[in-house]
Design a protein around this motif. Structure first.
Motif, PDB file in Angstrom:
ATOM      1  N   SER A   1       2.320  19.628 -13.610  1.00  0.00           N
ATOM      2  CA  SER A   1       2.919  18.498 -14.156  1.00  0.00           C
ATOM      3  C   SER A   1       4.318  19.064 -14.995  1.00  0.00           C
ATOM      4  CB  SER A   1       2.068  17.964 -15.304  1.00  0.00           C
ATOM      5  OG  SER A   1       2.863  16.835 -15.802  1.00  0.00           O
ATOM      6  N   ILE A   2       4.161  20.210 -15.736  1.00  0.00           N
ATOM      7  CA  ILE A   2       5.426  20.915 -16.112  1.00  0.00           C
ATOM      8  C   ILE A   2       5.903  22.175 -15.456  1.00  0.00           C
ATOM      9  CG2 ILE A   2       4.376  20.190 -18.497  1.00  0.00           C
ATOM     10  CD1 ILE A   2       3.647  23.003 -18.918  1.00  0.00           C
ATOM     11  N   GLY A   3       5.634  22.123 -13.803  1.00  0.00           N
ATOM     12  CA  GLY A   3       6.377  23.333 -12.981  1.00  0.00           C
ATOM     13  C   GLY A   3       5.681  24.570 -13.279  1.00  0.00           C
ATOM     14  N   ALA A   4       4.518  24.558 -13.978  1.00  0.00           N
ATOM     15  CA  ALA A   4       4.035  26.002 -14.038  1.00  0.00           C
ATOM     16  C   ALA A   4       3.134  26.331 -12.996  1.00  0.00           C
ATOM     17  CB  ALA A   4       2.786  26.161 -15.438  1.00  0.00           C
ATOM     18  N   ILE A   5       2.899  27.797 -12.703  1.00  0.00           N
ATOM     19  CA  ILE A   5       2.046  28.012 -11.210  1.00  0.00           C
ATOM     20  C   ILE A   5       0.630  28.398 -11.565  1.00  0.00           C
ATOM     21  CG2 ILE A   5       2.218  29.734  -9.491  1.00  0.00           C
ATOM     22  CD1 ILE A   5       5.072  30.421 -10.358  1.00  0.00           C
ATOM     23  N   PHE A   6      -0.129  27.760 -10.921  1.00  0.00           N
ATOM     24  CA  PHE A   6      -1.559  27.766 -10.767  1.00  0.00           C
ATOM     25  C   PHE A   6      -2.123  28.639 -10.463  1.00  0.00           C
ATOM     26  CE2 PHE A   6      -5.861  26.376  -9.985  1.00  0.00           C
ATOM     27  CZ  PHE A   6      -6.313  26.065 -11.301  1.00  0.00           C
ATOM     28  N   SER A   7      -3.424  29.223 -10.795  1.00  0.00           N
ATOM     29  CA  SER A   7      -4.007  30.293  -9.959  1.00  0.00           C
ATOM     30  C   SER A   7      -5.534  30.282 -10.448  1.00  0.00           C
ATOM     31  CB  SER A   7      -3.394  31.628  -9.941  1.00  0.00           C
ATOM     32  OG  SER A   7      -4.280  32.522  -9.122  1.00  0.00           O
ATOM     33  N   SER A   8      -6.698  30.537  -9.824  1.00  0.00           N
ATOM     34  CA  SER A   8      -8.102  30.527 -10.016  1.00  0.00           C
ATOM     35  C   SER A   8      -8.705  31.537  -9.410  1.00  0.00           C
ATOM     36  CB  SER A   8      -8.668  28.863  -9.775  1.00  0.00           C
ATOM     37  OG  SER A   8      -8.357  28.765  -8.271  1.00  0.00           O
ATOM     38  N   CYS A   9      -9.825  31.774 -10.245  1.00  0.00           N
ATOM     39  CA  CYS A   9     -10.907  32.728  -9.849  1.00  0.00           C
ATOM     40  C   CYS A   9     -12.609  31.845 -10.074  1.00  0.00           C
ATOM     41  CB  CYS A   9     -10.943  33.889 -10.446  1.00  0.00           C
ATOM     42  SG  CYS A   9      -9.641  34.991  -9.500  1.00  0.00           S
ATOM     43  N   SER A  10     -13.378  32.111  -9.393  1.00  0.00           N
ATOM     44  CA  SER A  10     -14.638  31.522  -9.761  1.00  0.00           C
ATOM     45  C   SER A  10     -15.389  32.474 -10.367  1.00  0.00           C
ATOM     46  CB  SER A  10     -15.483  31.368  -8.612  1.00  0.00           C
ATOM     47  OG  SER A  10     -15.659  32.629  -7.755  1.00  0.00           O
ATOM     48  N   PRO A  11     -16.170  32.233 -11.482  1.00  0.00           N
ATOM     49  CA  PRO A  11     -16.876  33.058 -12.600  1.00  0.00           C
ATOM     50  C   PRO A  11     -17.671  33.868 -11.979  1.00  0.00           C
ATOM     51  CG  PRO A  11     -17.879  30.731 -12.660  1.00  0.00           C
ATOM     52  CD  PRO A  11     -16.538  30.747 -11.642  1.00  0.00           C
ATOM     53  N   ASP A  12     -18.220  33.860 -10.910  1.00  0.00           N
ATOM     54  CA  ASP A  12     -19.072  34.872 -10.205  1.00  0.00           C
ATOM     55  C   ASP A  12     -18.154  36.106  -9.878  1.00  0.00           C
ATOM     56  OD1 ASP A  12     -17.797  33.983  -7.907  1.00  0.00           O
ATOM     57  OD2 ASP A  12     -19.248  33.969  -6.777  1.00  0.00           O
ATOM     58  N   PHE A  13     -16.801  36.152  -9.995  1.00  0.00           N
ATOM     59  CA  PHE A  13     -16.116  37.320  -9.893  1.00  0.00           C
ATOM     60  C   PHE A  13     -16.307  38.373 -10.985  1.00  0.00           C
ATOM     61  CE2 PHE A  13     -14.231  35.269  -6.556  1.00  0.00           C
ATOM     62  CZ  PHE A  13     -12.954  36.194  -5.806  1.00  0.00           C
ATOM     63  N   GLY A  14     -16.578  39.611 -10.691  1.00  0.00           N
ATOM     64  CA  GLY A  14     -16.547  40.626 -11.999  1.00  0.00           C
ATOM     65  C   GLY A  14     -15.207  40.828 -12.667  1.00  0.00           C
ATOM     66  N   ALA A  15     -15.187  41.592 -13.945  1.00  0.00           N
ATOM     67  CA  ALA A  15     -13.984  41.705 -14.609  1.00  0.00           C
ATOM     68  C   ALA A  15     -12.800  42.312 -13.742  1.00  0.00           C
ATOM     69  CB  ALA A  15     -14.205  42.342 -15.782  1.00  0.00           C
ATOM     70  N   ALA A  16     -13.242  43.130 -13.151  1.00  0.00           N
ATOM     71  CA  ALA A  16     -12.239  44.015 -12.205  1.00  0.00           C
ATOM     72  C   ALA A  16     -11.539  43.147 -11.127  1.00  0.00           C
ATOM     73  CB  ALA A  16     -13.141  45.234 -11.757  1.00  0.00           C
ATOM     74  N   GLY A  17     -12.501  42.374 -10.466  1.00  0.00           N
ATOM     75  CA  GLY A  17     -12.144  41.394  -9.578  1.00  0.00           C
ATOM     76  C   GLY A  17     -10.957  40.597 -10.040  1.00  0.00           C
ATOM     77  N   VAL A  18     -11.315  40.008 -11.226  1.00  0.00           N
ATOM     78  CA  VAL A  18     -10.510  38.954 -11.949  1.00  0.00           C
ATOM     79  C   VAL A  18      -9.051  39.621 -12.216  1.00  0.00           C
ATOM     80  CG1 VAL A  18      -9.997  37.373 -13.767  1.00  0.00           C
ATOM     81  CG2 VAL A  18     -12.316  37.556 -12.763  1.00  0.00           C
ATOM     82  N   LEU A  19      -9.199  40.730 -12.991  1.00  0.00           N
ATOM     83  CA  LEU A  19      -8.056  41.534 -13.254  1.00  0.00           C
ATOM     84  C   LEU A  19      -7.236  41.908 -12.245  1.00  0.00           C
ATOM     85  CD1 LEU A  19      -9.751  43.571 -16.203  1.00  0.00           C
ATOM     86  CD2 LEU A  19      -7.866  41.837 -16.498  1.00  0.00           C
ATOM     87  N   ASP A  20      -7.855  42.413 -11.015  1.00  0.00           N
ATOM     88  CA  ASP A  20      -6.974  42.754 -10.000  1.00  0.00           C
ATOM     89  C   ASP A  20      -6.189  41.675  -9.409  1.00  0.00           C
ATOM     90  OD1 ASP A  20      -8.093  45.370  -9.593  1.00  0.00           O
ATOM     91  OD2 ASP A  20      -9.525  44.806  -8.172  1.00  0.00           O
ATOM     92  N   ARG A  21      -6.371  40.420  -9.705  1.00  0.00           N
ATOM     93  CA  ARG A  21      -5.687  39.347  -9.285  1.00  0.00           C
ATOM     94  C   ARG A  21      -4.729  38.658 -10.571  1.00  0.00           C
ATOM     95  NH1 ARG A  21     -10.194  39.789  -6.578  1.00  0.00           N
ATOM     96  NH2 ARG A  21     -10.478  38.935  -4.641  1.00  0.00           N
TER      97      ARG A  21
END
Length: 663
Positions: free
Chosen positions: A162-182
């Protein structure tokens, strides 16, 4: 292929009532004696690019300023432009309906049901947008969520766009390393995360991982916690989600329109080396593709009710949420699809009166093997369409759907990718369905199968080649985030890594997109996808990059080096890990368990190899580069390309001969 009998043929009444046929009549009515069959319509859609996409904008009801120019061509595919003068808002387009009817329905594994009406959703999104703006979020900033497939993830996405920000998502079954990699690559400003989630009857606490993620994302100005009630740990260090929503109530923000090519999503596609690639998707292109696929290929209309079994880490979540733009209700399910009963998703079909159910090919195959017959136990009267994607759906899967689920249903096998957040080939609700085949190239996509000399194999059914797209399409990504010489983290045009990924398979041809899939054409005008032509893995229909597994395995003190590939197995892909160990180490059951646990914790359960084998040596090029693709080709019975460049080809023969790969 031509001798096959159709599993389903739509009635003429159903064809006439479909939105695809209505579109054909509406957009081609000016042509004398217009032939409304699909092939004619598809030919028109790729021969008259500007007319077709302008018609999609109008027929599908896009809200915004279309502008004068529709398509600006260029010999280089990535330099072509669609709607260069247009402006629009994703949020405005997804929230055009008003009233007290259900826009979102969220169901968790225990059967708890939560609803947002169209009016409630619009109001909460405006509050959230105001809250984000109060934190200093501006157009182009990144907002990320680490959430289950529930209402909060959709609300945040709509508020961000709505305000032009860029959205991204990960599911909670990702480990911390997988989330941080992204997420670390895109430097988000606000993170919204869940404190826990439930899967297959078990509760998983996210707070310890969340603390690590927050600590290692220095760009964050706020971390917002969605409390699920599953854990009782203190969490005063985080802003509570409902408090965050309420903080924007005094300064709600209405949607702002942005250019057609303004970035909407960052999705992630992992290759064989390096961190996951951050694919930046453009607002207008993805929205138009989703509207076209939903309304014309899946026959979704206002008032329909749609559920795709997905997580927030798969592009089908993005695809599902876009059904709001067609005035349909999005039903969100979070949990195990076979818990507490194997027919759980069909229970939801009946309870929620779903008109479309989307699943993976692996799910269909699992149900087939279980012997269940929903046709005998469920009404399924509302269900018109079943979509399948993620991996090729075997002929036995098609047959099971029509024998054991519903005989009068459109089974739409679809295939595209995270790369384009849409489809190259898909369903046609006005044509017959044949076992094992995807019905058609989707409209507006010049999809084809070609040989090594880029000659079309359309007239040679059953001959395999590369799946390509020969003409520009609106959802070509803006590029990869921070792609080397771009000068900006967010690409203004595709960089060298992007071109290498999609345009260098056929050197010197700048106008052909190569998807990296093996495929063949059929006598019926359809396609059969035969698997990946690169070394990216696809177990259970979820695309996985080998680099994420390598980073975990090769940290183990007993592992010298490793090689990962996918083996086609029982209508799916299983991950095989080959390890070369230190002199003193042996591949014991304990070591296998340890490796699998490390991968499960650091990546996701989907990354865990099915088979781990110890080898004396691994195949490599003369420059010492390991060759995943050669091993994958050999084990899966395909010719090994560039065998002459391999320094030790005998190692490939030894791997193929392993009895464990035949059991």
């Amino acid at each position: 292929m031509g001798a096959q009998t159709a599993l389903w043929t739509p009635s003429e009444k159903r064809c006439e009532q479909s939105r695809l046929r209505k579109f054909a009549r509406w957009t081609m009515s000016h042509r004398e004696s217009a032939n409304l069959d699909y092939s004619t319509l598809h030919d028109w859609s790729i021969e008259h690019i500007d007319d077709f996409w302008s018609s999609i904008w109008d027929f599908c009801g896009v809200r915004g300023d279309k502008g004068e120019r529709i398509f600006v061509s260029d010999p280089v595919m990535t330099s072509a432009r669609f709607f260069p003068d247009a402006s629009l808002s994703v949020t405005e387009n997804l929230l055009w309906r008003t009233g007290s009817e259900e826009a979102l329905v969220a169901i968790d594994e225990e059967g708890n049901r939560k609803v947002r009406t169209w009016d409630e959703l619009a109001q909460r999104v405006s509050y959230l947008a105001g809250a984000l703006a109060k934190r200093g979020v501006e157009a182009g900033d990144r907002i990320v969520v680490w959430l289950p497939n529930g209402i909060e993830a959709v609300e945040v996405m709509l508020a961000a766009t709505s305000i032009g920000a860029i959205f991204s998502s990960c599911s909670p079954d990702f480990g911390a390393a997988g989330v941080l990699d992204r997420f670390s690559q895109i430097e988000p400003k606000v993170l919204i995360a869940a404190d826990a989630y439930r899967y297959n009857g078990k509760k998983f606490d996210c707070l310890e991982r969340l603390a690590e993620i927050q600590r290692r994302l220095p760009s964050l100005v706020d971390t917002v916690l969605v409390s699920t009630g599953l854990v009782s740990h203190a969490s005063e260090s985080y802003t509570q989600y409902e408090d965050f929503v309420a903080s924007g109530a005094a300064t709600p923000r209405l949607p702002t329109r942005f250019p057609f090519d303004h970035p909407w999503y960052v999705l992630y596609s992992s290759g064989t080396t390096g961190a996951p690639k951050c694919i930046v998707h453009r607002t207008g292109g993805v929205l138009l593709q989703h509207l076209k696929e939903h309304q014309l290929h899946c026959d979704i209309d206002s008032g329909d009710r749609v559920m795709y079994f997905t997580t927030t880490g798969w592009m089908m979540w993005n695809w599902l949420v876009s059904v709001l733009a067609s005035g349909a209700t999005a039903v969100l399910f979070d949990g195990a699809p076979m818990s507490p009963t194997v027919t759980r998703l069909f229970d939801i079909v009946d309870a929620e009166r779903l008109t479309l159910l989307g699943v993976s090919a692996k799910y269909i195959d699992s149900l087939r093997k279980s012997g269940v017959r929903p046709i005998d136990t469920h009404r399924l009267t509302s269900l018109r369409t079943i979509c399948s994607t993620g991996s090729p759906l075997a002929p036995t899967g098609f047959e099971w759907v029509y024998e054991s689920v519903k005989r009068d249903v459109h089974l739409a096998s679809i295939s595209g990718g995270t790369d384009i957040c849409s489809c190259f080939v898909g369903g046609d609700p006005t044509s017959p369905v044949y076992a094992g085949e995807i019905q058609r190239p989707v409209l507006g996509m010049d999809s084809d199968v070609v040989d090594d000399s880029i000659m079309s194999l359309a007239t040679q059914p059953g001959i395999s080649g590369e799946l390509v797209c020969r003409q520009p399409f609106p959802s070509i990504p803006l590029g990869f985030w921070n792609d080397e010489t771009m000068g900006l983290p967010a690409p203004t045009k595709p960089g060298p890594k992007f071109h290498s990924a999609y345009f260098e398979h056929f050197p010197g041809i700048p106008g052909i997109w190569t998807q990296g899939d093996f495929a063949c054409r059929t006598d019926h005008g359809g396609f059969v996808i035969q698997g990946r032509s690169d070394s990216t893995l696809n177990p259970g229909g979820v695309r996985i990059g080998t680099s994420e597994i390598y980073r975990v395995v090769e940290q183990h003190p007993d592992v010298v080096e490793s090689l990962i590939f996918g083996q086609e197995w029982q209508n799916d892909v299983r991950i095989v890990l080959l390890v070369r160990l230190t002199e003193s180490a042996r591949l014991t059951d304990s070591l296998v368990a340890d490796l699998k646990q490390q991968i499960r914790v650091s990546c996701t359960p989907r990354h865990v190899p099915t088979i781990i084998l110890q080898v004396d040596d691994l195949p490599r090029t003369r420059s010492n580069k390991l060759v995943e693709l050669a091993v994958s080709d050999a084990v899966n019975g395909r010719p090994v390309r560039n065998r002459e460049s391999i320094a030790n080809p005998e190692t490939i023969d030894a791997i193929v001969a392993r009895p464990e790969l035949r059991d």
